[in-house]
Design an enzyme around this catalytic site. Structure first.
Site, short mmCIF file in Angstrom:
data_model
loop_
_atom_site.label_atom_id
_atom_site.label_comp_id
_atom_site.label_asym_id
_atom_site.label_seq_id
_atom_site.Cartn_x
_atom_site.Cartn_y
_atom_site.Cartn_z
CG ASP A 74 -2.11 0.96 1.01
OD1 ASP A 74 -2.05 1.79 0.06
OD2 ASP A 74 -3.08 0.90 1.78
C1 BGC Z 1 -4.98 3.38 0.25
C2 BGC Z 1 -5.07 2.42 -0.92
C3 BGC Z 1 -4.88 3.17 -2.20
C4 BGC Z 1 -3.53 3.87 -2.17
C5 BGC Z 1 -3.21 4.65 -3.42
C6 BGC Z 1 -3.72 4.23 0.20
O1 BGC Z 1 -3.77 5.24 1.14
O2 BGC Z 1 -5.03 2.67 1.46
O3 BGC Z 1 -6.30 1.77 -0.91
O4 BGC Z 1 -4.99 2.30 -3.30
O5 BGC Z 1 -3.53 4.78 -1.09
O6 BGC Z 1 -4.01 5.77 -3.54
#
Ligand code: BGC
Length: 799
Positions: free
Chosen positions: A229
């Site tokens: 993530d």
């Molecule tokens: C979120 C993800 C997301 C990623 C990219 C993170 O903060 O938890 O679900 O895909 O950011 O935006």
């Protein structure tokens, strides 16, 4: 060139460079070896392709895209083919906007209605989450685009999500939290899996060898790429050793450098590097091939899918017969959400819709005689006396009143959790005033998660739209007018009060060690076991017609367990019914939920029409994780099969016997044995209202519970809020403020509130996402720990 050949021709440095992103949304290309850059975008209910400013919180603009209902809505459709169609449409828009991998779907489970990100997840039930998650992946990938299923695993609260430790007992981990991922990986073969921010039983998910190597690749046979993530990767070498392939976002030169050095020094095996580089190169190969496949992208057709999805996801909670409304009725349309609907959630999934319907315009388009009163402030949810007065007066002089209410943006979002399950006071006051002024009042709810509804006996009808995407306005009005018959069923329990849930106000856990005390008793499993009546049970939803069930049959052969029954539309209009099959063990020896959803099937019927509904039941309906030897087991014996219209509305039952050697399961059946742990685990065998204590959980966890992580010494994983005790730490806070100052200018008040919460929970290592070299972060940590000389040296060397 295939990925293996491409990787074998790379130097160690080149291989290492592939393991961290090139930018916020792109991987590193090595053009000289035919490796292009892979482009990622959020997900999951539409595409968030950012061209200029990039962020992972939905702050900067993105290209217009179709906004579909969010997962908590879409799940209520209980319609795999619809979810697949939505996925395919998102895949087409990804192709159209040159995106290779969509970051979604999210198949995390809902432990409590309070999780700020519940709107982005399907269900409290692992079967529903797995089946619908797999359908979404199939849809996206059918268009030559990859899906990245997220967030593996135990990412179930927003509070302290980047530093928290999800402490989950083995049974709950397998049966509830890993099960949806397992199903998606085994059946839909996503190109990628995103590792969660949090720790899982002590180890960060991005550097968790058991999770990534033993379970994901070993047990489930995952062949795609693991991607952190955004900002989740903590220690670079440990991450690669554990099986993390790609650290996002980039650039993270320090990450690649550290990996290269570790391989050269012998600290990291070259095989681990090769393997990760291969997975990234193979992802690129799939993306490159995907770009060659034919596709069509028609935004008008997607708007039509979004409309159907919103219609199918709406759940009719109450109706005393007032709905459908007569088209001659003079309607009072009340509440800001009629003009400014709440149709998607806040955070990384927020997209800019190509078009947006609102209910007020939909009433006008339908040529309904309507008048409008604002009722409350859209952002705060507060209602003034004048607003209430005006709304009540309008309701009194109209034939019917339709109040649009629910949860404003600031009540739920990625990045923080709700503190209570309530709606804004202004919305509640408005509903009460309007119902008193005109009993013919319909409430239309918008919001991503359950709300307490102390007023629910007052209106004549309640229609739940959840966050219904860009066409939700027309969908709601068409349902109110009877042009569409609602058929959604709840994919989560709607409790009467927060205190009725297994976790009550213990969610979110404010300690860093988040104890999953309720084990497998999530959602309806807990309500059923503790004998608590919810406001609306899992699987519940009304229709404008009625359905009767008969002629149930179940057969167990060596090939399959198949259940069937006949469903008849016994009412006066066409409608769709989701038949739900639950399994109840009759002689259980291990603890477990009273009943478990095993299958579902949705059927559309004309008035008087009947259909035979057939459902195949797989081993997931019966199995439990046997902690004695770490494997799945099914107990021999008698099971009741329930054909239901909701988890609490049993229409027909059959019984079957499962006998070793005669059931079609890969899992071997085991003889029932007297439980050895019954006394120690009494709270789980005899579940009572009030939830579960730390002591009960400690007995179940069967290992020492993790001690509280000390605040000092500070590490790159220390959250900004831990530093507040020191002078220097407060200066670090300032750095965060400065880093965010430019971005803050683009934010409205709701986004700023989200950012404040996120900033406090942000670990120092996240400064790398703002371009600060990791060595500087390490230097800062040294300084905070009083090691001035080495700290300053690190900072100076890299600044
Ligand atoms: C979120 C993800 C997301 C990623 C990219 C993170 O903060 O938890 O679900 O895909 O950011 O935006």
């Amino acid at each position: 060139m295939d990925a293996g050949a491409a990787v074998s021709s790379l130097t160690t440095a080149e291989k290492a460079s592939l393991l961290a992103g090139a930018s916020h949304w792109k991987s590193v290309p090595i053009e000289s070896h035919g490796i292009s850059s892979v482009t990622f975008s959020d997900g999951p209910h539409g595409l968030r392709k950012q061209e200029k400013g990039s962020d992972h919180l939905g702050i900067h603009k993105s290209n217009p895209a179709t906004c579909f209902p969010t997962a908590s809505a879409l799940a209520c459709s209980f319609d795999e083919s619809l979810v697949e169609e939505v996925g395919a449409a998102i895949g087409e828009e990804a192709r159209d906007q040159h995106v290779d991998v969509v970051l979604g779907p999210g198949v995390n489970m809902k432990r409590s209605p309070l999780c700020g990100r519940n709107f982005e997840y399907f269900s409290e039930d692992p079967y529903v989450s797995g089946v619908l998650g797999a359908a979404m992946v199939r849809g996206i990938q059918s268009r030559g685009v990859g899906a990245c299923v997220k967030h593996l695993a135990g990412n179930n609260q927003e509070h302290a999500r980047m530093v928290g430790d999800s402490v989950i007992d083995e049974r709950a981990l397998h049966e509830m939290y890993l099960a949806p991922f397992e199903h998606v990986v085994r059946t839909a073969h996503p190109w990628a899996v995103m590792t969660a921010y949090n720790r899982l039983n002590g180890t960060y998910c991005s550097q968790h060898p058991w999770l990534l190597r033993d379970v994901l690749r070993g047990e489930w046979g995952f062949a795609g790429a693991t991607i952190s993530d955004w900002g989740a990767a903590s220690e670079s070498v440990a991450s690669v050793a554990a099986g993390l392939d790609l650290c996002m976002p980039g650039p993270r030169g320090d990450y690649a450098d550290a990996v290269e050095r570790a391989v050269l020094s012998g600290e990291l095996s070259p095989d681990a590097l090769d393997e990760a580089a291969f997975h990234v190169a193979d992802l690129e190969r799939r993306a490159r091939q995907g770009r060659q496949t034919a596709y069509e992208c028609d935004y008008d057709r997607h708007a039509e899918i979004a409309y159907r999805a919103a219609c199918e996801s709406a759940v009719l909670l109450e109706n005393d017969g007032i709905l459908p409304l007569s088209s001659d009725a003079k309607v009072a349309v009340i509440g800001s959400f009629a003009l400014l609907p709440r149709y998607q959630g806040a955070g990384s999934s927020r997209i800019d819709p190509v078009r947006l319907d609102d209910p007020w315009s939909a009433f006008l388009d339908a040529r309904i005689e309507a008048d409008y009163a604002q009722g409350y402030d859209a952002a705060t949810g507060d209602a003034s006396d004048e607003q209430l007065e005006e709304a009540a007066a309008l309701a009194a002089r109209s034939d019917v009143a339709v109040v649009f209410a629910g949860l404003p943006d600031r009540f739920e979002s990625e990045g923080f959790d709700r503190k209570l399950m309530v709606m804004p006071k202004g919305h509640v006051a408005l509903i009460e005033r309007v119902c008193a002024a005109n009993p013919k009042t319909v409430v239309v709810l918008q919001g991503g998660s359950p709300m307490e509804m102390p007023w629910r006996d007052s209106p004549a009808a309640v229609l739940l739209m959840y966050l219904s995407g860009c066409r939700g306005g027309h969908a709601a009005v068409d349902i109110l007018l009877g042009r569409v018959n609602p058929s959604g069923k709840l994919a989560e329990t709607w409790p009467v009060r927060l205190q009725d849930t297994a976790l009550g106000r213990k969610f979110p856990d404010t300690d860093r060690e988040v104890l999953y005390r309720e084990s497998i008793f999530t959602g309806y499993r807990y309500f059923d076991a503790a004998g608590i009546d919810p406001a609306y049970p899992f699987g519940f939803g009304r229709s404008y017609t009625t359905f009767s069930y008969d002629a149930a049959a179940v057969s167990v052969t060596r090939d399959a367990v198949v259940a069937s029954c006949t469903v008849t539309n016994s009412g006066a209009c066409e409608g769709a019914e989701t038949v739900q099959l639950y399994i109840e063990p009759l002689q259980r020896t291990v603890f477990g939920e009273p009943r478990r959803l095993a299958a579902f099937s949705k059927v559309t019927l004309a008035p008087g029409e009947s259909a035979r509904v057939r459902m195949t039941v797989d081993e997931r309906a019966f199995r439990f994780w046997d902690v004695s030897d770490g494997s799945w087991r099914i107990e021999e014996g008698r099971y009741r099969v329930l054909f239901c219209a909701s988890s609490r509305d049993v229409r027909l039952t059959c019984e079957i016997d499962l006998v070793a050697g005669r059931a079609p399961f890969a899992v071997e059946l085991a003889k029932r044995q007297a439980p050895v742990d019954r006394e120690a685990l009494a709270p789980y065998y005899e579940v009572r209202p009030g939830g579960f204590s730390d002591d009960a959980f400690a007995a179940l966890y069967a290992k020492p519970l993790p001690p509280r992580r000390p605040v000092r010494p500070f590490t790159p994983d220390s959250p900004v809020s831990d530093l507040a005790t020191t002078f220097l730490g407060r200066q670090a806070f300032r750095i965060v403020d400065l880093l965010m100052a430019r971005t803050a200018k683009r934010m409205n008040d709701d986004m700023k509130a989200m950012m404040d919460e996120i900033a406090a929970d942000m670990p120092l290592r996240s400064f790398t996402s703002a371009g600060i070299p990791f060595a500087v972060v390490e230097g800062l940590v040294d300084i905070l720990n009083g090691r001035w000389a080495s700290g300053i040296a690190k900072v100076v060397r890299r600044s």
